[in-house]
Design an enzyme around this catalytic site. Structure first.
Site, mmCIF file in Angstrom:
data_model
loop_
_atom_site.group_PDB
_atom_site.id
_atom_site.type_symbol
_atom_site.label_atom_id
_atom_site.label_comp_id
_atom_site.label_asym_id
_atom_site.label_seq_id
_atom_site.Cartn_x
_atom_site.Cartn_y
_atom_site.Cartn_z
ATOM 1 C CB ALA A 1 -3.744 -120.646 -65.992
ATOM 2 C CE LYS A 2 -10.035 -118.975 -71.093
ATOM 3 N NZ LYS A 2 -10.849 -120.196 -71.016
#
Ligand code: GLU
Length: 411
Positions: A101-102
């Site tokens: 994720a980011k």
């Protein structure tokens, strides 16, 4: 070129080698969830400022989503999407039980007071607190974010869900953080650079290194490589770069940066050069440790280093990657080179879940072991399939995610 297009090109090369079906490629390229939120805060002046925050949860086939939170004026959805996918392949390359994720906020931290940054961070948690957590998605620091901000995230999350130190990593050591987490990305970059030099049959002492970016990653990598008797011949940050073929005084550089709010401005220990001259420095190893997309089809021909170690995420555009490969330049790719940070994040999360504190020696030992193992696997795959290290790393990462997807099933 958009960051996402670049990530896609690298993915496609590995997918072709792995013979992945079109339907699996489509599944792996599609993010599971993308969130965009409004973050209005009151400035210290009383004025209202509205920021935009993003969280892209790319894939969780191998475990909870995991990845940093970037505060930078150029953050946009496309950028975060590409970086989220990189996290998925990165956690798989080092074989830790996470997905990718980011997150990010389009903001210039330098233009905000600490209190304003705290308000934005807490607002971000208010907006997404039911979308992350210890078993769901675990944020961490990235460019522009610090351990203090991770402490605010843990505190704000706790207001909704109770004491949950494992909801975020990269926290201050005295606030449920891990000794060695802060140095981990730079240490990993240094350790993997040495492994690569050895594998290439090069002598380590005296190796000439140029580092672009002197933030958390660049400083720790410089220190590690200096301790290994490499010569740091050039360093630079966003505004100032310095060069000395005899080797810059690394301890003085670190002291200078510490006493000048992390900046190199005013450093007197070398010849001042431009940012482009830094990338083109006469050296053995170039380490881009700042923003993505800095080595392009236009400036790749100027790179003189025979080895490039990607400490930053996505510093080399595909067109440049091809040009460097054609010239025989060896590139150690980001999803392996900078994986030390997320690996130490995993240790922090494990420690938080066990309510136990690891020693610095244990952290360093385990980190070196995991990175060393991943390096050997990538190196072997690259040799046996006759592909560049980047393609081999993607093959390892993408292959593991595809396998987990099949094992878990999609029904
Ligand atoms: N931001 C770092 C990265 O890009 C660390 C992420 C993490 O620790 O979750 O790998």
């Amino acid at each position: 070129m958009h960051a996402n297009e670049a990530a896609r090109i690298y993915f496609d090369r590995a997918a072709a080698q792995l013979d992945l079906s079109e339907s699996m490629r489509r599944l792996l390229l599609t993010a599971k969830r993308e969130v965009r939120v409004q973050l209005p805060i009151e400035r210290d002046s009383g004025e209202i400022a509205t920021f935009i925050g993003y969280r892209v949860q790319h894939n969780d086939a191998r475990g909870p989503f995991k990845g940093g939170l970037r505060y930078h004026p150029q953050v946009d959805l496309d950028d975060v999407r590409a970086l989220a996918a990189l996290m998925t392949w990165k956690t798989a390359v080092v074989d830790i039980p996470y997905g990718g994720a980011k997150g990010g906020v389009t903001i210039a931290p330098a233009d905000c007071s600490l209190r304003e940054l705290e308000r934005v961070t807490r607002k971000f948690v208010d907006a997404i607190h039911d979308l992350f957590g210890p078993d769901v998605d675990i944020p961490a620091p990235d460019m522009g974010t610090t351990a203090d901000m991770m402490a605010w995230i843990m505190n704000q999350y706790g207001k909704y869900h109770g004491f949950s130190p494992a909801c975020v990593t990269g926290k201050p050591v005295e606030f449920h953080g891990l000794p060695g987490r802060e140095e981990a990305t730079g240490r990993g970059v240094g350790a993997l650079t040495l492994k690569l030099l050895s594998r290439l049959g090069r002598k380590i002492p005296g190796t000439r290194i140029a580092i672009q970016g002197f933030g958390n990653v660049g400083t720790h990598a410089a220190k590690y490589l200096h301790d290994a008797e490499c010569r740091i011949v050039a360093v630079g940050d966003a505004t100032n770069s310095f060069h000395d073929q005899r080797g810059l005084d690394v301890l003085e550089l670190l002291r200078h940066a510490r006493s000048h709010a992390g900046r190199l401005v005013g450093f007197g220990g070398g010849e001042a050069i431009t940012g482009s001259e830094l990338l083109a420095a006469d050296c053995d190893v170039l380490i881009p440790a700042a923003l993505g997309g800095v080595i392009t089809g236009t400036n790749a021909a100027a790179i003189r280093a025979p080895i490039v170690v990607e400490a930053a995420n996505a510093p080399i555009e595909p067109a440049a990657d091809d040009l460097l490969a054609a010239r025989g330049v060896v590139v150690l790719p980001d999803i392996l080179a900078n994986a030390g940070g997320v690996t130490a994040s995993w240790f922090e999360w494990v420690q938080n879940r066990q309510h136990y504190q690891w020693s610095l020696d244990r952290v360093r030992g385990e980190l070196d072991r995991i990175l060393g193992q991943a390096f050997e696997q990538v190196w072997q795959l690259s040799a046996s399939r006759q592909v560049p290290l980047r393609t081999a790393a993607y093959m390892l990462g993408v292959g593991r995610v595809a396998r987990a997807t099949v094992l878990g099933g999609v029904t």
